[in-house]
Design a protein around this motif. Structure first.
Motif, PDB file in Angstrom:
ATOM      1  N   UNK A 150      37.701  -6.277 -18.287  1.00  0.00           N
ATOM      2  CA  UNK A 150      38.635  -6.810 -17.289  1.00  0.00           C
ATOM      3  C   UNK A 150      39.266  -5.637 -16.559  1.00  0.00           C
ATOM      4  N   UNK A 151      39.237  -5.634 -15.221  1.00  0.00           N
ATOM      5  CA  UNK A 151      39.752  -4.506 -14.458  1.00  0.00           C
ATOM      6  C   UNK A 151      41.277  -4.484 -14.425  1.00  0.00           C
ATOM      7  N   UNK A 152      41.875  -5.532 -14.993  1.00  0.00           N
ATOM      8  CA  UNK A 152      43.334  -5.550 -15.042  1.00  0.00           C
ATOM      9  C   UNK A 152      43.844  -4.902 -16.336  1.00  0.00           C
ATOM     10  N   UNK A 153      43.371  -5.432 -17.477  1.00  0.00           N
ATOM     11  CA  UNK A 153      43.891  -4.896 -18.752  1.00  0.00           C
ATOM     12  C   UNK A 153      42.968  -3.850 -19.378  1.00  0.00           C
TER      13      UNK A 153
ATOM     14  N   UNK B 132      34.360 -14.233  -6.618  1.00  0.00           N
ATOM     15  CA  UNK B 132      33.456 -14.026  -7.764  1.00  0.00           C
ATOM     16  C   UNK B 132      33.928 -12.983  -8.755  1.00  0.00           C
ATOM     17  N   UNK B 133      35.080 -12.318  -8.525  1.00  0.00           N
ATOM     18  CA  UNK B 133      35.572 -11.356  -9.513  1.00  0.00           C
ATOM     19  C   UNK B 133      36.073 -12.082 -10.753  1.00  0.00           C
ATOM     20  N   UNK B 134      36.032 -11.375 -11.848  1.00  0.00           N
ATOM     21  CA  UNK B 134      36.367 -12.010 -13.135  1.00  0.00           C
ATOM     22  C   UNK B 134      37.520 -11.257 -13.788  1.00  0.00           C
ATOM     23  N   UNK B 135      38.453 -12.000 -14.364  1.00  0.00           N
ATOM     24  CA  UNK B 135      39.575 -11.428 -15.131  1.00  0.00           C
ATOM     25  C   UNK B 135      39.813 -12.287 -16.353  1.00  0.00           C
TER      26      UNK B 135
ATOM     27  N   UNK C 283      37.649 -15.321 -20.126  1.00  0.00           N
ATOM     28  CA  UNK C 283      37.504 -14.908 -18.731  1.00  0.00           C
ATOM     29  C   UNK C 283      37.413 -16.096 -17.750  1.00  0.00           C
ATOM     30  N   UNK C 284      37.916 -15.841 -16.560  1.00  0.00           N
ATOM     31  CA  UNK C 284      37.801 -16.840 -15.476  1.00  0.00           C
ATOM     32  C   UNK C 284      37.200 -16.156 -14.255  1.00  0.00           C
ATOM     33  N   UNK C 285      36.354 -16.877 -13.522  1.00  0.00           N
ATOM     34  CA  UNK C 285      35.757 -16.362 -12.289  1.00  0.00           C
ATOM     35  C   UNK C 285      36.550 -16.925 -11.109  1.00  0.00           C
ATOM     36  N   UNK C 286      36.854 -15.995 -10.164  1.00  0.00           N
ATOM     37  CA  UNK C 286      37.597 -16.445  -8.979  1.00  0.00           C
ATOM     38  C   UNK C 286      36.603 -17.006  -7.964  1.00  0.00           C
ATOM     39  N   UNK C 287      36.942 -18.148  -7.400  1.00  0.00           N
ATOM     40  CA  UNK C 287      36.136 -18.757  -6.341  1.00  0.00           C
ATOM     41  C   UNK C 287      36.928 -18.577  -5.042  1.00  0.00           C
ATOM     42  N   UNK C 288      36.369 -17.985  -4.020  1.00  0.00           N
ATOM     43  CA  UNK C 288      34.941 -17.698  -3.831  1.00  0.00           C
ATOM     44  C   UNK C 288      34.531 -16.238  -4.070  1.00  0.00           C
TER      45      UNK C 288
ATOM     46  N   UNK D  10      48.887 -13.671  -6.056  1.00  0.00           N
ATOM     47  CA  UNK D  10      48.146 -14.641  -5.230  1.00  0.00           C
ATOM     48  C   UNK D  10      46.830 -14.079  -4.693  1.00  0.00           C
ATOM     49  N   UNK D  11      46.631 -12.702  -4.802  1.00  0.00           N
ATOM     50  CA  UNK D  11      45.391 -12.118  -4.274  1.00  0.00           C
ATOM     51  C   UNK D  11      44.624 -11.406  -5.362  1.00  0.00           C
ATOM     52  N   UNK D  12      43.314 -11.387  -5.201  1.00  0.00           N
ATOM     53  CA  UNK D  12      42.450 -10.639  -6.140  1.00  0.00           C
ATOM     54  C   UNK D  12      42.702  -9.148  -5.940  1.00  0.00           C
ATOM     55  N   UNK D  13      43.021  -8.418  -6.989  1.00  0.00           N
ATOM     56  CA  UNK D  13      43.379  -6.993  -6.824  1.00  0.00           C
ATOM     57  C   UNK D  13      42.176  -6.140  -6.471  1.00  0.00           C
ATOM     58  N   UNK D  14      40.959  -6.690  -6.672  1.00  0.00           N
ATOM     59  CA  UNK D  14      39.770  -5.897  -6.362  1.00  0.00           C
ATOM     60  C   UNK D  14      39.346  -6.052  -4.894  1.00  0.00           C
ATOM     61  N   UNK D  15      39.509  -7.259  -4.338  1.00  0.00           N
ATOM     62  CA  UNK D  15      39.033  -7.452  -2.956  1.00  0.00           C
ATOM     63  C   UNK D  15      40.129  -7.995  -2.011  1.00  0.00           C
ATOM     64  N   UNK D  16      41.264  -8.291  -2.578  1.00  0.00           N
ATOM     65  CA  UNK D  16      42.424  -8.745  -1.803  1.00  0.00           C
ATOM     66  C   UNK D  16      42.267 -10.160  -1.219  1.00  0.00           C
TER      67      UNK D  16
END
Ligand SMILES: [Zn+2]
Ligand SMILES: [Zn+2]
Length: 232
Positions: free
Chosen positions: A159-162, A176-179, A169-174, A189-195
């Motif tokens: 996980x790129x957060x911890x 696709x990053x996973x945390x 794990x959960x996948x963000x739609x759309x 409210x935003x994905x820290x990898x792609x915003x």
């Protein structure tokens, strides 16, 4: 006639004188003979004494000789016994020596066999050790490869957060990053990898399973590594 008588008387007187002379000579000779006889008697006595002494000496010598013969016989018997005893001892010593020699020979053979056995065992041990070292080297190589693979997998499942292996794990739609589900500050409210703002999240059971597996593999590899280092 008277003249004849006178002549006869003179002849008788001369005869008497001759006889007296003869008697004197006889008497003198007798006396000499007596002296000689007593001298001979004395010599005889001396000789008798000498003879007695000589006889006594001879008897003593004979007794001594008999004694010597007896002691010589006793000595000979004693020597015979000793010789017999020595021969017995010699026989025993010879048997002992032969037995000892056989024992020494056997011990030498046994020692040689043990040395050969020890040598063979040492060679077998050396072979086993070199095989073990090869196995150790192989183990170290495999462990390093496994570690590398495990680290690669772990990176994929981190996980790129911890920065831990995904937990639920959960996948963000759309995007696709996973945390991890719990690391919601990384995607809300935003994905820290792609915003991007995720519309929704879906559970990623495949990564969940892989995460469990990679944790198991990580433990196994750590144990293997410890084992390889411990035996090196
Ligand atoms: Zn996380
Ligand atoms: Zn994203």
């Amino acid at each position: 006639e008277r003249v004849a008588h006178q002549q006869q008387a003179a002849a008788l007187t001369a005869e008497v004188a001759r006889q007296e002379e003869g008697n004197r000579r006889l008497s003198s000779a007798l006396e000499d003979a007596g002296v000689a006889a007593s001298r001979l008697e004395a010599e005889r006595r001396d000789l008798q004494v000498e003879l007695t002494a000589a006889n006594a000496k001879a008897e003593a010598a004979a007794a001594e000789a008999a004694q010597l013969r007896r002691s010589a016989a006793a000595e000979a018997a004693r020597l015979e016994r000793e010789v017999g005893l020595l021969q017995k001892q010699k026989g025993k010593l010879e048997r002992d020596a032969a037995e000892l020699a056989a024992q020494v020979k056997a011990a030498r053979a046994e020692t040689a066999a043990e040395v050969a056995k020890a040598h063979a065992e040492r060679e077998a041990m050396a072979g086993r050790l070199s095989r073990l070292r090869e196995q150790e080297a192989e183990l170290a190589t495999s462990t390093a490869k496994l570690l590398f693979a495990e680290e690669a997998m772990e990176r994929e499942l981190t996980c790129m957060s911890c920065l831990n292996v995904f937990d639920d794990p959960v996948t963000l739609i759309p995007c696709g990053h996973v945390y991890c589900r719990g690391c919601d500050e990384a995607y809300t409210p935003h994905c820290q990898e792609c915003d991007d703002a995720p519309e929704r999240t879906v559970p990623n059971s495949r990564l969940e399973t892989l995460g469990g597996k990679v944790i198991f593999i990580k433990k196994a590899v750590a144990a293997l590594k410890a084992m390889a280092e411990g035996s090196a």
